[in-house]
Design an enzyme around this catalytic site. Structure first.
Site, PDB file in Angstrom:
ATOM      1  N   CYS A   2       0.911  -1.101  -0.025  1.00 38.34           N
ATOM      2  CA  CYS A   2      -0.044   0.005   0.018  1.00 38.34           C
ATOM      3  C   CYS A   2       0.894   1.128  -0.119  1.00 38.34           C
ATOM      4  CB  CYS A   2      -0.857   0.282   1.301  1.00 38.34           C
ATOM      5  SG  CYS A   2      -2.070  -1.270   1.276  1.00 38.34           S
ATOM      6  N   ARG A  27       3.850  -0.436  -4.812  1.00 31.53           N
ATOM      7  CA  ARG A  27       3.939  -1.058  -3.480  1.00 31.53           C
ATOM      8  C   ARG A  27       2.516  -1.587  -3.378  1.00 31.53           C
ATOM      9  NH1 ARG A  27       7.072   1.964   0.170  1.00 31.53           N
ATOM     10  NH2 ARG A  27       5.828   1.063   1.613  1.00 31.53           N
ATOM     11  N   TRP A  77      -2.826  -2.776  -1.857  1.00 32.76           N
ATOM     12  CA  TRP A  77      -2.200  -4.029  -1.745  1.00 32.76           C
ATOM     13  C   TRP A  77      -3.404  -4.634  -0.730  1.00 32.76           C
ATOM     14  CZ3 TRP A  77      -0.931  -8.258   1.358  1.00 32.76           C
ATOM     15  CH2 TRP A  77      -0.290  -9.345   0.788  1.00 32.76           C
ATOM     16  N   ASN A 103      -1.720   2.111   5.471  1.00 32.80           N
ATOM     17  CA  ASN A 103      -1.034   1.146   5.090  1.00 32.80           C
ATOM     18  C   ASN A 103      -0.725   0.059   6.081  1.00 32.80           C
ATOM     19  OD1 ASN A 103       1.181  -0.603   4.331  1.00 32.80           O
ATOM     20  ND2 ASN A 103       2.712   0.855   4.101  1.00 32.80           N
ATOM     21  N   GLY A 104      -0.852  -0.946   6.341  1.00 31.08           N
ATOM     22  CA  GLY A 104      -0.530  -1.715   7.446  1.00 31.08           C
ATOM     23  C   GLY A 104      -1.928  -2.748   7.781  1.00 31.08           C
ATOM     24  N   GLU A 483      17.470 -18.079  -6.073  1.00 30.49           N
ATOM     25  CA  GLU A 483      17.186 -16.787  -6.504  1.00 30.49           C
ATOM     26  C   GLU A 483      16.606 -16.723  -7.935  1.00 30.49           C
ATOM     27  OE1 GLU A 483      16.511 -13.978  -5.169  1.00 30.49           O
ATOM     28  OE2 GLU A 483      16.867 -12.542  -6.723  1.00 30.49           O
ATOM     29  N   LYS A 487      12.951 -15.423  -9.203  1.00 29.48           N
ATOM     30  CA  LYS A 487      12.928 -14.623 -10.341  1.00 29.48           C
ATOM     31  C   LYS A 487      11.893 -15.112 -11.214  1.00 29.48           C
ATOM     32  CE  LYS A 487      13.863 -11.448  -9.026  1.00 29.48           C
ATOM     33  NZ  LYS A 487      14.574 -11.156  -7.739  1.00 29.48           N
ATOM     34  N   GLU A 490       8.156 -15.477  -9.963  1.00 30.29           N
ATOM     35  CA  GLU A 490       7.355 -14.215  -9.552  1.00 30.29           C
ATOM     36  C   GLU A 490       6.854 -13.446 -10.684  1.00 30.29           C
ATOM     37  OE1 GLU A 490       9.362 -11.301  -6.802  1.00 30.29           O
ATOM     38  OE2 GLU A 490      11.304 -11.663  -7.723  1.00 30.29           O
ATOM     39  N   HIS A 506      16.648 -37.683  -3.730  1.00 23.53           N
ATOM     40  CA  HIS A 506      15.847 -38.026  -2.854  1.00 23.53           C
ATOM     41  C   HIS A 506      14.409 -37.832  -2.668  1.00 23.53           C
ATOM     42  CE1 HIS A 506      19.451 -39.225  -0.870  1.00 23.53           C
ATOM     43  NE2 HIS A 506      20.048 -38.029  -1.116  1.00 23.53           N
ATOM     44  N   LYS A 606       6.188  -4.306  -3.656  1.00 24.42           N
ATOM     45  CA  LYS A 606       7.641  -4.106  -3.589  1.00 24.42           C
ATOM     46  C   LYS A 606       8.005  -4.169  -1.877  1.00 24.42           C
ATOM     47  CE  LYS A 606      11.762  -3.172  -5.007  1.00 24.42           C
ATOM     48  NZ  LYS A 606      12.367  -4.279  -5.716  1.00 24.42           N
TER      49      LYS A 606
HETATM   50  C1  AGP Z   1      12.300 -10.407  -4.606  1.00 26.89           C
HETATM   51  O1  AGP Z   1      12.356 -10.161  -5.986  1.00 26.89           O
HETATM   52  C2  AGP Z   1      11.210  -9.933  -3.877  1.00 26.89           C
HETATM   53  N1  AGP Z   1      10.327  -9.283  -4.686  1.00 26.89           N
HETATM   54  C3  AGP Z   1      10.849 -10.128  -2.644  1.00 26.89           C
HETATM   55  O2  AGP Z   1      11.294 -11.437  -2.295  1.00 26.89           O
HETATM   56  C4  AGP Z   1      11.973  -9.374  -1.636  1.00 26.89           C
HETATM   57  O3  AGP Z   1      13.468  -9.775  -1.638  1.00 26.89           O
HETATM   58  C5  AGP Z   1      11.677  -9.727  -0.243  1.00 26.89           C
HETATM   59  O4  AGP Z   1      10.214  -9.249   0.026  1.00 26.89           O
HETATM   60  C6  AGP Z   1      12.415  -8.885   0.892  1.00 26.89           C
HETATM   61  O5  AGP Z   1      12.352  -7.429   0.610  1.00 26.89           O
HETATM   62  P1  AGP Z   1      13.169  -6.634   1.306  1.00 26.89           P
HETATM   63  O6  AGP Z   1      14.650  -6.886   0.684  1.00 26.89           O
HETATM   64  O7  AGP Z   1      13.110  -5.053   1.100  1.00 26.89           O
HETATM   65  O8  AGP Z   1      13.294  -6.711   2.688  1.00 26.89           O
END
Ligand code: AGP
Length: 611
Positions: A2, A27, A77, A103-104, A483, A487, A490, A506, A606
């Site tokens: 948000c 956001r 969000w 926000n929250g 990672e 990527k 997502e 396994h 984000k």
């Molecule tokens: C990664 O591409 C993400 N969008 C997400 O995993 C992100 O790294 C995670 O939410 C942590 O965010 P931060 O580094 O701002 O704490």
């Protein structure tokens, strides 16, 4: 999660609010709304619409339709209640005279809602935020600040709030607890924002609201109060982020722009720290004695930042011979971690606002640990609450999928590992020097990797139709796979998982069948033969293998894998930092082929400021 923006001044507020929201849309983008106060008519106009900000902006003709020079805006969000017009913010009180953006999460909203319903207050949304608007009105007797103060004593949870009232057209009230809120100072105007990028076009003079503080924004300035409603002086700081850095600058997507900016970001991150053949860490408070007496390191983070920690574990343990544990921040705070003053806790966060990470930081400090944070956003909560902060200086990162923040975090953590090893004497001098030389070359080496992007686009064009992809690697390549897999999933919505290559047999190998795509990561030379054996295993079961290795191993890998991507032969500490680039590009091009909304993938935001 948000985005909030607020403006009070001489100009028409709605266009400024919409422009600010366009910079906060990363956001959250389930819906958007604005509430504007018109001092002339005393009217409070609220407009909101589910869907992207463009829907609302279209309805308001860019804000031109909404008179008034003060207001708040919100991009959502969704947490409580599905994305819909009713659940969008601003939420208004029963009379329509008080509007709130939030926000929250208000954790005790259900009890408060029941209390108000008992008093006959009707509710029109499923949100926790409406409770705040209704409660302010319930306590309001002509003094908005006093009513807000009474509400703050009753609500629990995390919140950043922007509040306007039709009776007070010359003020906006702002409140913060565990969710970020920034105040901006201009000539005859004042701003409010979740993130500095929303107001950078208008001002660089900002201050950061602390937990429990309340601000009253007027055209004459901003007054701040502590939780006991005593006035407080806020230090004003100058933000030096470049406005253009938060623009697309001709690129189709922020993500691609940020991938391409990585060499530059690494230069900013590393050059000042590699002066005169030594590692210089700004205002570094950790003494040599502390480092020698440190018994354990904990790395705590979420998502991609956690993956940086996974690489860090391998590197720190190898170089310092100290035990390193890596924990997800959301788990750390509830797992009764064994932490004391001899434990160094490293928290990693791009945004510096991730609520789970912030809570873990607080828990670690409560237990007596020294907390060192690696953060991108200057002045963010995590940066301010840490004992020591090292900034990545990657510049604003807008795309939800992190790229340049990830690689700078990684470079900084690897550099820290070398620094500790130097202090502890756990690596020979020659090895220490070789590592420093290698770091100095990293940005140039990364440029070489980026030059190969067309080849990666070609591989992506052959793979984008897969419905499931497995990443596998060993040691740092396993962490790299985590990672790469995140990527891909997502932004392209392809199901993907990452495994330690030796673990596949396994259980997971039962999922490998004709045509399954396996991305095999084999950059870490010491374990190359082992990963090769795993490549043969999955090939024998019908998998198609796209491999990533170093130039010197290309030929050998090409004898077995179906396609090979390479990175230059560099010092092994830098392999993950370079290796992630082809994986970022691969995910990007796959998502592009699939027509996905790359910068704003579904359901994501984000900055994750809720638990
Ligand atoms: C990664 O591409 C993400 N969008 C997400 O995993 C992100 O790294 C995670 O939410 C942590 O965010 P931060 O580094 O701002 O704490």
């Amino acid at each position: 999660m948000c985005g909030i923006v607020g403006y009070i001044g001489q100009e028409q507020a709605a266009p400024i609010l919409l422009e600010g929201l366009s910079r906060l849309e990363y956001r959250g983008y389930d819906s958007a709304g604005v509430a504007v106060l018109d001092g002339q008519t005393g009217r409070l106009s609220v407009r909101k619409a589910s869907g992207r900000l463009a829907v609302l902006a279209g309805q308001l003709h860019g804000g031109a339709d909404l008179p008034g020079s003060a207001g708040v805006g919100h991009t959502r969000w969704a947490t409580h209640g599905a994305p819909s017009d009713e659940n969008s913010h601003p939420q208004v009180s029963r009379s329509g005279r008080i509007a709130v953006v939030h926000n929250g999460i208000i954790e005790n909203y259900a009890g408060l809602k029941a209390f108000l319903e008992d008093k006959g207050v009707p509710f029109t949304s499923e949100t926790d935020t409406e409770v705040v608007a209704q409660l302010i009105e319930y306590f309001y007797d002509g003094d908005l600040l006093a009513a807000v103060g009474r509400v703050l004593r009753r609500i629990q949870g995390a919140y950043a709030l922007g509040i306007v009232c039709a009776d007070c057209p010359g003020q906006i009230v702002a409140v913060r607890k565990d969710s970020p809120l920034i105040l901006g100072y201009g000539e005859g105007c004042a701003f409010l924002a979740s993130d500095v990028t929303a107001i950078l076009r208008h001002t660089r003079q900002v201050s950061y609201l602390e937990d429990g503080e309340v601000a009253v924004l007027t055209r004459q300035g901003i007054r701040c109060y502590d939780r006991l409603m005593q006035p407080v002086e806020k230090p004003v700081v100058q933000v030096d982020w470049d406005v253009d850095a938060a623009e697309k600058g001709g690129y189709e997507h922020f993500m691609f722009k940020e991938i391409m900016e990585q060499p530059q970001a690494l230069r900013r991150c590393l050059s000042p720290r590699l002066q005169g053949g030594e590692i210089t860490l700004e205002n570094f408070a950790l003494s040599g004695q502390y480092i020698r007496e440190m018994e354990k390191i904990y790395i705590v983070a979420c998502g991609s930042s956690y993956h940086v920690g996974m690489v860090g574990k391998y590197q720190l343990e190898r170089l310092t011979r100290r035990p390193v544990e890596v924990a997800l921040a959301s788990e750390f705070r509830y797992m009764q971690p064994i932490v004391d003053r001899r434990t160094l806790v490293i928290v990693i966060s791009q945004s510096g606002e991730t609520l789970d990470t912030l809570a873990a930081l607080r828990e670690a400090r409560r237990l007596g640990a020294f907390v060192l944070s690696i953060v991108n956003v200057v002045g963010s909560s995590i940066a301010r609450e840490s004992d020591q902060v090292l900034y990545t200086w990657a510049g604003p990162e807008i795309a939800v999928a992190t790229t340049k923040a990830y690689s700078t975090q990684l470079a900084l953590l690897s550099l820290l590992a070398v620094y500790f090893a130097g202090e502890l004497g756990t690596v020979p001098q020659a090895e220490y020097r070789a590592a420093l030389d290698a770091f100095a070359q990293l940005p140039d080496e990364m440029e070489k990797v980026l030059e190969r992007k067309d080849g990666i686009q070609y591989f992506a064009s052959r793979c984008f139709n897969h419905s499931s992809v497995f990443f596998m690697g060993r040691n740092v390549d396993y962490a790299l796979g985590l990672e790469g897999s995140l990527k891909l999933k997502e932004i392209s919505y392809i199901h993907s998982e990452a495994y330690a290559a030796g673990e596949l047999k396994h259980g997971t190998i039962s999922l490998i069948e004709d045509g399954t795509l396996v991305v095999a990561l084999a950059t870490y030379d010491r374990l190359f033969p082992k990963v090769m054996s795993n490549v043969v295993e999955v090939k024998s079961r019908g998998a198609g293998v796209l491999a990533l290795t170093t130039e010197r191993r290309r030929e050998e890998m090409a004898r077995t894998a179906d396609a090979v991507m390479t990175i230059p032969d560099v010092h092994d500490l830098l392999l993950p930092c370079l290796g992630v680039v082809p994986l970022q590009l691969f995910a990007y091009y796959v998502a592009l082929q699939r027509g996905c909304d790359i910068d704003k993938p579904r359901n994501l935001a984000k900055s994750v400021t809720v638990e």
